[in-house]
Write an enzyme that holds these catalytic residues in place. Structure first.
Site, mmCIF file in Angstrom:
data_model
loop_
_atom_site.group_PDB
_atom_site.id
_atom_site.type_symbol
_atom_site.label_atom_id
_atom_site.label_comp_id
_atom_site.label_asym_id
_atom_site.label_seq_id
_atom_site.Cartn_x
_atom_site.Cartn_y
_atom_site.Cartn_z
ATOM 1 N N HIS A 110 46.315 8.808 -13.742
ATOM 2 C CA HIS A 110 47.503 8.005 -14.056
ATOM 3 C C HIS A 110 48.013 8.472 -15.420
ATOM 4 O O HIS A 110 47.226 8.923 -16.255
ATOM 5 C CB HIS A 110 47.058 6.547 -14.113
ATOM 6 C CG HIS A 110 48.143 5.544 -14.279
ATOM 7 N ND1 HIS A 110 48.674 5.226 -15.509
ATOM 8 C CD2 HIS A 110 48.796 4.783 -13.378
ATOM 9 C CE1 HIS A 110 49.593 4.291 -15.351
ATOM 10 N NE2 HIS A 110 49.696 4.006 -14.070
ATOM 11 N N ASP A 122 38.316 5.243 -16.246
ATOM 12 C CA ASP A 122 39.485 4.404 -16.018
ATOM 13 C C ASP A 122 39.158 3.526 -14.810
ATOM 14 O O ASP A 122 39.177 3.993 -13.671
ATOM 15 C CB ASP A 122 40.712 5.300 -15.764
ATOM 16 C CG ASP A 122 41.926 4.484 -15.346
ATOM 17 O OD1 ASP A 122 41.783 3.278 -15.085
ATOM 18 O OD2 ASP A 122 43.017 5.081 -15.248
ATOM 19 N N GLN A 181 41.500 0.664 -11.109
ATOM 20 C CA GLN A 181 41.526 0.449 -9.655
ATOM 21 C C GLN A 181 40.142 0.258 -9.055
ATOM 22 O O GLN A 181 40.025 0.090 -7.833
ATOM 23 C CB GLN A 181 42.236 1.629 -8.955
ATOM 24 C CG GLN A 181 43.676 1.834 -9.374
ATOM 25 C CD GLN A 181 44.590 0.659 -9.039
ATOM 26 O OE1 GLN A 181 44.221 -0.268 -8.315
ATOM 27 N NE2 GLN A 181 45.804 0.683 -9.578
ATOM 28 N N LYS A 240 45.321 -6.644 -12.296
ATOM 29 C CA LYS A 240 45.037 -6.011 -10.997
ATOM 30 C C LYS A 240 43.852 -6.673 -10.300
ATOM 31 O O LYS A 240 43.459 -6.279 -9.217
ATOM 32 C CB LYS A 240 44.742 -4.527 -11.197
ATOM 33 C CG LYS A 240 45.957 -3.747 -11.704
ATOM 34 C CD LYS A 240 45.696 -2.261 -11.682
ATOM 35 C CE LYS A 240 46.672 -1.479 -12.503
ATOM 36 N NZ LYS A 240 48.016 -1.398 -11.939
ATOM 37 N N CYS A 287 53.317 6.589 -11.444
ATOM 38 C CA CYS A 287 52.764 7.017 -12.747
ATOM 39 C C CYS A 287 51.686 8.083 -12.570
ATOM 40 O O CYS A 287 50.726 8.127 -13.357
ATOM 41 C CB CYS A 287 52.216 5.842 -13.551
ATOM 42 S SG CYS A 287 53.439 4.585 -13.881
#
Ligand code: C6P
Length: 408
Positions: A124, A201, A204, A227, A366
């Site tokens: 991203h 990261d 997600q 999220k 993104c």
């Protein structure tokens, strides 16, 4: 344990909405942001109605209550990812700010001209641009683990890159476009063997399956509340204590100091050293309520439900002539299906789906370099979470057939 989806849906009032008269919402955009259950809304509402005060600043009852609620949420978040201590949870605005914090603070203190940072081609922008900025400022080198046609990382290339002695490997646990779940434990272990630190990261992954930062042995992990059924405006950076302690502050101001003189200051202890100014108090409390909601359902049950959703979605989408779904087979991915439809722009697909109440995202999400790699300007993307149903996937598929009819 399987999830009772119709019961879960009652916790999310927005899912009852009609987008226009007679058109029910089918929300398939949780990768962008998830919907929020009543327990999260109530926790924030209760804070503002009953206990609102600034934290860490007062001795009055409200200040004590708000500080306790803010810190209890931090404890819940630490437990949720199995951090050793809540001191390792730094509140930030979101994943983006968490990664920027590492780049700005750890990166500026530890990286110099020609030092190597390894990223991947599926990142991203929030895990690309902070490193671009550092490359321009400090002359660090960036190399990228390539993504193959199936949407998997090429770990042979990674092993070769490691022989160049990188300082940091920073990568996404799960791609927001391909849905690929990367083998984080292996990637981190290899990074450590090569003498590098690892930043994950988790934007997600943390919302969708069980994460144990100690088992992963990850050095830093970034994630966002919004999220994972929590509010916007709050996220977290997890870090190993010794690393966080050695890092210089990120932003300067109130709360992040022990003592200030006219010409100097002493920074505060963890985690406050990195939390300058009045934070997003209600949002932190909402974040705490969000992780409790997820824990209540069970992360394994959530992951199993999403696996069922993506398996069914891929089966149904792949039967539509002209649809190409990006990313690996269902077993190697989470609940994300980014696709193109021959002859129709992804934005047109999303617009017609919207007219039918089906909310999907269109664009490069993104992750522009990844789209360039596949030679496409954009994709339409449907994504699934704990409240989605097979019927909603059927609505998506029927909608795509309507798009095809419309465009002949
Ligand atoms: N992806 C999407 O629609 P923030 O915006 O800071 O909460 O999260 C940034 C981010 C970082 N990494 C990954 C893998 C992400 O998916 C995201 C956010 C959203 O795909 C918004 S662009």
């Amino acid at each position: 344990m399987t999830l009772d989806i119709s019961k879960i849906r009652q916790d999310f009032p927005i899912l009852e909405r009609e987008i226009r008269p007679g058109v029910k919402l089918v929300y398939l955009d949780s990768t962008a942001t998830s919907q929020k259950p009543v327990s999260v809304l109530a926790a924030m509402d209760e804070f503002y109605r009953h206990s609102n005060a600034n934290i860490h600043r007062g001795v009055h009852v409200l200040a004590e209550e708000s500080t306790a609620m803010y810190e209890n949420a931090r404890e819940a978040i630490a437990r949720f990812i199995h951090a050793k201590s809540p001191r390792q949870i730094i509140y930030t605005r979101n994943t983006t700010e968490s990664i920027n914090l590492v780049a700005y603070s750890w990166g500026r203190a530890n990286l110099k001209n020609n030092d190597l940072v390894i990223l991947t081609e599926m990142e991203h922008h929030s895990n690309l641009v902070p490193w671009h900025i550092l490359a321009a400022e400090k002359g660090i080198r960036l190399e990228f683990i390539p993504v193959d046609d199936q949407g998997l990382l090429d770990l042979d290339v990674y092993r070769n890159l490691l022989s160049q002695g990188p300082k940091l490997v920073s990568f996404t646990h799960m791609s927001n476009v391909l849905g690929t779940i990367n083998p984080a434990a292996d990637i981190i272990k290899l990074a450590h063997e090569a003498g590098a630190l690892a930043l994950l990261d988790g934007a997600q992954s943390v919302p969708h399956f069980k994460i144990d930062v100690q088992a992963l042995d990850v050095d830093f992990m970034a994630f966002s509340a919004h999220k994972m059924v929590g509010p916007t405006g709050i996220g977290a950076l997890y870090g190993k204590t010794e690393l966080l302690e050695a890092m210089p502050p990120f932003l300067g101001g109130g709360d992040m100091i022990k003592e200030v003189k006219l010409r100097s200051f002493r920074p505060n202890d963890l985690p406050y050293k990195f939390e300058a100014g009045t934070p997003a108090i209600a949002e932190a409390i909402g974040f705490g309520a969000a992780v409790k909601y997820l824990e209540g359902l069970g992360m394994d049950a959530i992951a199993a439900h999403e696996q069922e959703m993506i398996t069914y979605a891929l089966e149904r989408l792949e039967e539509i002539p002209g649809v190409k779904v990006f990313g690996p087979v269902a077993e190697k991915k989470g609940g994300v299906a980014a696709f193109t439809l021959t002859g129709v722009h992804p934005h047109d697909v999303a617009q017609i789906l919207d007219s039918l109440g089906v909310a999907v995202r269109a664009g490069h999400h993104c992750a522009q370099p990844l789209h360039e790699k596949y030679n496409i300007p954009a994709t339409s993307r449907a994504s699934f979470y704990l409240y989605n149903t097979r019927e909603e996937i059927d609505a998506l598929v029927n909608g795509i057939y309507k798009v095809k009819e419309y465009f002949g």
